[in-house]
Write an enzyme that holds these catalytic residues in place. Sequence first.
Site, PDB file in Angstrom:
ATOM      1  N   SER A  22     -22.670  20.956  -9.197  1.00 29.07           N
ATOM      2  CA  SER A  22     -21.912  20.222  -7.867  1.00 29.07           C
ATOM      3  C   SER A  22     -23.560  19.417  -7.520  1.00 29.07           C
ATOM      4  O   SER A  22     -23.573  18.477  -6.622  1.00 29.07           O
ATOM      5  CB  SER A  22     -21.762  20.776  -6.607  1.00 29.07           C
ATOM      6  OG  SER A  22     -22.518  21.830  -6.405  1.00 29.07           O
ATOM      7  N   ASN A 109     -22.960  31.606  -0.725  1.00 24.57           N
ATOM      8  CA  ASN A 109     -21.707  31.501   0.325  1.00 24.57           C
ATOM      9  C   ASN A 109     -22.203  31.184   1.639  1.00 24.57           C
ATOM     10  O   ASN A 109     -21.707  30.491   2.332  1.00 24.57           O
ATOM     11  CB  ASN A 109     -20.876  32.462   0.083  1.00 24.57           C
ATOM     12  CG  ASN A 109     -20.282  32.692  -1.214  1.00 24.57           C
ATOM     13  OD1 ASN A 109     -20.611  31.855  -2.214  1.00 24.57           O
ATOM     14  ND2 ASN A 109     -19.582  34.022  -1.599  1.00 24.57           N
ATOM     15  N   HIS A 155       3.697  -6.347  21.729  1.00 19.73           N
ATOM     16  CA  HIS A 155       4.587  -6.556  20.735  1.00 19.73           C
ATOM     17  C   HIS A 155       4.175  -7.933  19.977  1.00 19.73           C
ATOM     18  O   HIS A 155       4.794  -8.725  19.418  1.00 19.73           O
ATOM     19  CB  HIS A 155       6.042  -6.865  21.071  1.00 19.73           C
ATOM     20  CG  HIS A 155       6.352  -5.756  22.092  1.00 19.73           C
ATOM     21  ND1 HIS A 155       7.115  -4.617  21.575  1.00 19.73           N
ATOM     22  CD2 HIS A 155       6.538  -5.923  23.419  1.00 19.73           C
ATOM     23  CE1 HIS A 155       7.652  -3.862  22.434  1.00 19.73           C
ATOM     24  NE2 HIS A 155       7.233  -4.539  23.553  1.00 19.73           N
ATOM     25  N   SER A 276     -15.096 -18.169  -0.834  1.00 21.68           N
ATOM     26  CA  SER A 276     -14.102 -17.972  -1.712  1.00 21.68           C
ATOM     27  C   SER A 276     -14.729 -18.383  -3.082  1.00 21.68           C
ATOM     28  O   SER A 276     -15.243 -19.223  -3.040  1.00 21.68           O
ATOM     29  CB  SER A 276     -12.713 -18.623  -1.477  1.00 21.68           C
ATOM     30  OG  SER A 276     -11.972 -18.843  -2.767  1.00 21.68           O
ATOM     31  N   LYS A 282     -13.113 -21.855   2.097  1.00 23.92           N
ATOM     32  CA  LYS A 282     -12.560 -20.715   2.898  1.00 23.92           C
ATOM     33  C   LYS A 282     -13.849 -20.052   3.470  1.00 23.92           C
ATOM     34  O   LYS A 282     -14.986 -20.122   2.939  1.00 23.92           O
ATOM     35  CB  LYS A 282     -12.201 -19.964   1.717  1.00 23.92           C
ATOM     36  CG  LYS A 282     -10.779 -20.166   1.150  1.00 23.92           C
ATOM     37  CD  LYS A 282      -9.449 -20.070   2.339  1.00 23.92           C
ATOM     38  CE  LYS A 282      -9.280 -18.776   2.946  1.00 23.92           C
ATOM     39  NZ  LYS A 282      -8.723 -17.690   1.777  1.00 23.92           N
ATOM     40  N   GLU A 289     -11.836  -6.988   7.361  1.00 25.18           N
ATOM     41  CA  GLU A 289     -10.670  -6.350   6.590  1.00 25.18           C
ATOM     42  C   GLU A 289     -11.212  -5.108   6.095  1.00 25.18           C
ATOM     43  O   GLU A 289     -10.540  -4.246   5.824  1.00 25.18           O
ATOM     44  CB  GLU A 289     -10.651  -7.670   5.355  1.00 25.18           C
ATOM     45  CG  GLU A 289      -9.787  -8.752   5.831  1.00 25.18           C
ATOM     46  CD  GLU A 289      -9.665  -9.723   4.684  1.00 25.18           C
ATOM     47  OE1 GLU A 289      -9.035  -9.593   3.743  1.00 25.18           O
ATOM     48  OE2 GLU A 289     -10.339 -10.764   4.809  1.00 25.18           O
ATOM     49  N   TYR A 316     -14.930  33.377   0.525  1.00 28.99           N
ATOM     50  CA  TYR A 316     -15.319  32.178  -0.275  1.00 28.99           C
ATOM     51  C   TYR A 316     -14.458  32.009  -1.431  1.00 28.99           C
ATOM     52  O   TYR A 316     -14.312  33.192  -1.973  1.00 28.99           O
ATOM     53  CB  TYR A 316     -16.668  32.313  -0.463  1.00 28.99           C
ATOM     54  CG  TYR A 316     -17.112  31.069  -1.267  1.00 28.99           C
ATOM     55  CD1 TYR A 316     -17.567  29.930  -0.767  1.00 28.99           C
ATOM     56  CD2 TYR A 316     -17.327  31.229  -2.737  1.00 28.99           C
ATOM     57  CE1 TYR A 316     -17.931  28.867  -1.299  1.00 28.99           C
ATOM     58  CE2 TYR A 316     -17.595  29.903  -3.452  1.00 28.99           C
ATOM     59  CZ  TYR A 316     -17.803  28.711  -2.794  1.00 28.99           C
ATOM     60  OH  TYR A 316     -18.170  27.786  -3.463  1.00 28.99           O
ATOM     61  N   LYS A 324     -17.222  18.753  -0.056  1.00 31.58           N
ATOM     62  CA  LYS A 324     -18.606  17.999   0.333  1.00 31.58           C
ATOM     63  C   LYS A 324     -18.417  16.624  -0.005  1.00 31.58           C
ATOM     64  O   LYS A 324     -18.947  15.683   0.654  1.00 31.58           O
ATOM     65  CB  LYS A 324     -19.899  18.527  -0.549  1.00 31.58           C
ATOM     66  CG  LYS A 324     -20.428  19.977  -0.135  1.00 31.58           C
ATOM     67  CD  LYS A 324     -21.328  20.297  -1.403  1.00 31.58           C
ATOM     68  CE  LYS A 324     -21.354  21.806  -0.687  1.00 31.58           C
ATOM     69  NZ  LYS A 324     -19.956  22.474  -1.108  1.00 31.58           N
TER      70      LYS A 324
HETATM   71  N1  ARG Z   1     -22.165  24.993  -4.917  1.00 34.28           N
HETATM   72  C1  ARG Z   1     -21.294  25.681  -4.154  1.00 34.28           C
HETATM   73  C2  ARG Z   1     -20.454  25.173  -3.004  1.00 34.28           C
HETATM   74  O1  ARG Z   1     -20.704  24.058  -2.907  1.00 34.28           O
HETATM   75  C3  ARG Z   1     -22.374  26.855  -3.660  1.00 34.28           C
HETATM   76  C4  ARG Z   1     -21.317  28.230  -3.457  1.00 34.28           C
HETATM   77  C5  ARG Z   1     -21.278  28.938  -4.842  1.00 34.28           C
HETATM   78  N2  ARG Z   1     -21.006  30.150  -4.547  1.00 34.28           N
HETATM   79  C6  ARG Z   1     -20.320  31.012  -5.345  1.00 34.28           C
HETATM   80  N3  ARG Z   1     -19.971  32.115  -5.209  1.00 34.28           N
HETATM   81  N4  ARG Z   1     -20.035  30.511  -6.852  1.00 34.28           N
HETATM   82  O2  ARG Z   1     -19.700  25.774  -2.574  1.00 34.28           O
END
Ligand code: ARG
Length: 456
Positions: A22, A109, A155, A276, A282, A289, A316, A324
């Site tokens: 991530s 976590n 309306h 446009s 235009k 929009e 968790y 995210k």
């Molecule tokens: N990148 C993970 C998240 O956003 C972090 C937590 C990962 N925890 C785990 N036990 N694998 O949730």
Amino acid sequence: MTLWGGRFSVTMDETLWNLSESYSFDYVLYEHDLRGSSAHVRGLAAVGLLSEIESATLLATLEEIREEFESGSFVRAPGDEDIHTAIERRATELAGDVGAKLHTGRSRNDQVATTLRLFSRDALGEIARAGLSLVGVLLEIGDKNAKAYLPGYTHLQRAQPVLLSHHLNAHAFALLRDVDRLLDARDRLNVSPLGAGALAGTSLALDPTVAAAILGFDAPFANSMDAVSDRDFVAETLFDVALMGVHLSRMGEELVLWTSAEFNFASLGDDFTTGSSMLPQKKNSDVAELARGKSGRLIGNLTGLLVVLKGLPLSYNRDLQEDKEPLFDSIRQILLVLRALSGAYRSMTFHDDVAKAAADDQFLVAIDLAEELVAEGVPFRQAHEKVGKLVAQAVASNRPLRDVVAATPDVQRFNHLFDDGVALRRRRSPGASGPSASAEQAQRLRLEVEAASERV
Ligand code: ARG
């Protein structure tokens, strides 16, 4: 090399890595993660789990990492799965064994929950501020065009005349509620998950109140499992942003109508319109929009997260990593819309004459005729019926309503109601659209903006 290598004999398959990393999107959390990590270090030091010198070294190391991020020199290593592992890995590189103590009593976590709360807390304030700026712009336009009025619609049919300021204030009140909601959400999220560990706390002597206080949280978590699995604050933020986005979408739709040749109530500045590629004449209100269109993904981000959350067992689960991107996206998009729309309104020229001509439509006086009869004691339903017949006569004979009234002996005396602006000035009940009632609302709005600004 990952941080949990000890347990495994082979490295992770590339397809799993690609699925689970991530860092590519959560690196934006670096500043908040560093803040959380520093507080954790001080929490460890407070109970003697780190010596004075160790904690000073770690704090300086975290500061160094911050500078690396800020100068763009931080380099992600191949095993950096997310921002949290990247920072810990770098701290260990820079500070050796002391760096390896950073994660004492902590899990990703509780770490990620802490980081995300800090991030959301800042973002909510920023969105609230941008919302208040837009409210300020709406108030300014109302002031600048104090005499302008237009038909109010129900309306999408002309109903009664309203001051432009009154009309814009209606949007401003909705936006102020949005700001209020954002700040309420910020109050509610202000609880520290740090110290919850993976899910059940720790056997170490950590005191969660220390880091909580350092980070400006109102209190530490009450239940460690709730602390690591709770994403209500993300859902609330996404809802608050989605609803604000819906309000901005409605404003956008209105600007699209107003700037069409058919309405022609307003035009936007050249710097807030687009041309446009094919049609030379235009001038398009793309900004409006997009304000309308962006609401779709804001709603999508909210529903997406709720679906992610709905089946999760405590505590968790990796699914939570899916919180995210929708959060980042909604924050980014709402700020883009708020800022561009503020500029667009600021660039707007309101075509008083066109709007006034539409609002002086004689049928918009029908209710005033009925209310004059009511003031003389006629039951409203009978007054409604009587004026309805006059309207029908005007429509059938294709004559202005004023002429029909002038030619009808028992209502002739109300002819002055058709003079320009009279119907508007008569709207003076509390909260109504006439000049005195509208001015009171603008005053109230200003006070509310001031109170909200202080709260931000
Ligand atoms: N990148 C993970 C998240 O956003 C972090 C937590 C990962 N925890 C785990 N036990 N694998 O949730």
